[in-house]
Every structure is written in structure tokens, then in C-alpha cells.
Design a protein around this motif. Structure first.
Motif, PDB file in Angstrom:
ATOM      1  N   LEU A  47      -9.213  11.268  40.204  1.00 38.42           N
ATOM      2  CA  LEU A  47      -7.990  10.475  40.373  1.00 38.42           C
ATOM      3  C   LEU A  47      -8.305   8.989  40.504  1.00 38.42           C
ATOM      4  O   LEU A  47      -7.569   8.143  39.983  1.00 38.42           O
ATOM      5  N   ASP A  48      -9.397   8.672  41.164  1.00 37.99           N
ATOM      6  CA  ASP A  48      -9.798   7.276  41.313  1.00 37.99           C
ATOM      7  C   ASP A  48     -10.157   6.671  39.954  1.00 37.99           C
ATOM      8  O   ASP A  48      -9.807   5.521  39.670  1.00 37.99           O
ATOM      9  N   ILE A  49     -10.826   7.422  39.103  1.00 43.24           N
ATOM     10  CA  ILE A  49     -11.157   6.950  37.759  1.00 43.24           C
ATOM     11  C   ILE A  49      -9.878   6.736  36.942  1.00 43.24           C
ATOM     12  O   ILE A  49      -9.729   5.727  36.246  1.00 43.24           O
ATOM     13  N   ILE A  50      -8.936   7.666  37.048  1.00 40.49           N
ATOM     14  CA  ILE A  50      -7.671   7.545  36.315  1.00 40.49           C
ATOM     15  C   ILE A  50      -6.907   6.310  36.770  1.00 40.49           C
ATOM     16  O   ILE A  50      -6.376   5.553  35.943  1.00 40.49           O
ATOM     17  N   VAL A  51      -6.866   6.066  38.071  1.00 48.51           N
ATOM     18  CA  VAL A  51      -6.192   4.875  38.597  1.00 48.51           C
ATOM     19  C   VAL A  51      -6.884   3.613  38.103  1.00 48.51           C
ATOM     20  O   VAL A  51      -6.223   2.630  37.760  1.00 48.51           O
ATOM     21  N   GLY A  52      -8.207   3.629  38.024  1.00 52.43           N
ATOM     22  CA  GLY A  52      -8.952   2.472  37.533  1.00 52.43           C
ATOM     23  C   GLY A  52      -8.609   2.150  36.085  1.00 52.43           C
ATOM     24  O   GLY A  52      -8.392   0.987  35.734  1.00 52.43           O
ATOM     25  N   TYR A  53      -8.549   3.176  35.234  1.00 51.39           N
ATOM     26  CA  TYR A  53      -8.189   2.958  33.839  1.00 51.39           C
ATOM     27  C   TYR A  53      -6.735   2.493  33.707  1.00 51.39           C
ATOM     28  O   TYR A  53      -6.403   1.664  32.861  1.00 51.39           O
ATOM     29  N   TYR A  54      -5.869   3.032  34.559  1.00 50.94           N
ATOM     30  CA  TYR A  54      -4.460   2.614  34.526  1.00 50.94           C
ATOM     31  C   TYR A  54      -4.322   1.138  34.911  1.00 50.94           C
ATOM     32  O   TYR A  54      -3.570   0.391  34.287  1.00 50.94           O
ATOM     33  N   ARG A  55      -5.087   0.694  35.918  1.00 51.08           N
ATOM     34  CA  ARG A  55      -5.057  -0.712  36.319  1.00 51.08           C
ATOM     35  C   ARG A  55      -5.624  -1.614  35.230  1.00 51.08           C
ATOM     36  O   ARG A  55      -5.183  -2.743  35.067  1.00 51.08           O
ATOM     37  N   LYS A  56      -6.610  -1.122  34.499  1.00 52.49           N
ATOM     38  CA  LYS A  56      -7.199  -1.922  33.426  1.00 52.49           C
ATOM     39  C   LYS A  56      -6.188  -2.125  32.297  1.00 52.49           C
ATOM     40  O   LYS A  56      -6.110  -3.211  31.735  1.00 52.49           O
ATOM     41  N   LYS A  57      -5.428  -1.090  31.977  1.00 48.98           N
ATOM     42  CA  LYS A  57      -4.443  -1.189  30.896  1.00 48.98           C
ATOM     43  C   LYS A  57      -3.329  -2.176  31.237  1.00 48.98           C
ATOM     44  O   LYS A  57      -2.859  -2.892  30.372  1.00 48.98           O
TER      45      LYS A  57
END
Length: 52
Positions: free
Chosen positions: A41-51
Motif C-alpha cells: 500500500l505504501d508503494i501504491i501511495v508513492g506512485y499515486y503521489r508521483k502521478k
């Protein structure tokens, strides 16, 4: 360091540590699975913030 990079690094670290701990104990219990899910979930949130 940017927020999304930190989030991805923490997620990867959590997954690696949980996998090492599971291999040392030779079992998967609910806590190890929850830590892996939290890392994912932390990785998914990181990619979402990058987008965004």
C-alpha cells in the motif's frame, strides 16, 4: 527527498524485511502478511503521489 520517493523506499524495505523474517521463522503468520500488505500500500501511495 521527495515524499513519493520516501514512501516507495519505505514500502520496499517493509516487504524485504517481512520476507527475511518469514524465511528465518519458516512460516507466514498474519503479522507478516499484514506488514507485506502495508508495504504494498505504501508503494501504491508513492506512485499515486508521483502521478499527481
Amino acid at each position: 527527498m521527495e515524499q513519493w520517493k520516501t514512501s516507495i523506499i519505505i514500502g520496499v524495505t517493509l516487504i524485504i524485511l517481512a520476507a527475511i523474517f518469514a524465511l528465518l521463522r519458516k512460516e507466514f503468520n498474519i503479522w507478516i502478511i499484514l506488514i507485506m500488505i502495508l508495504g504494498l500500500l505504501d508503494i501504491i501511495v508513492g506512485y499515486y503521489r508521483k502521478k499527481n
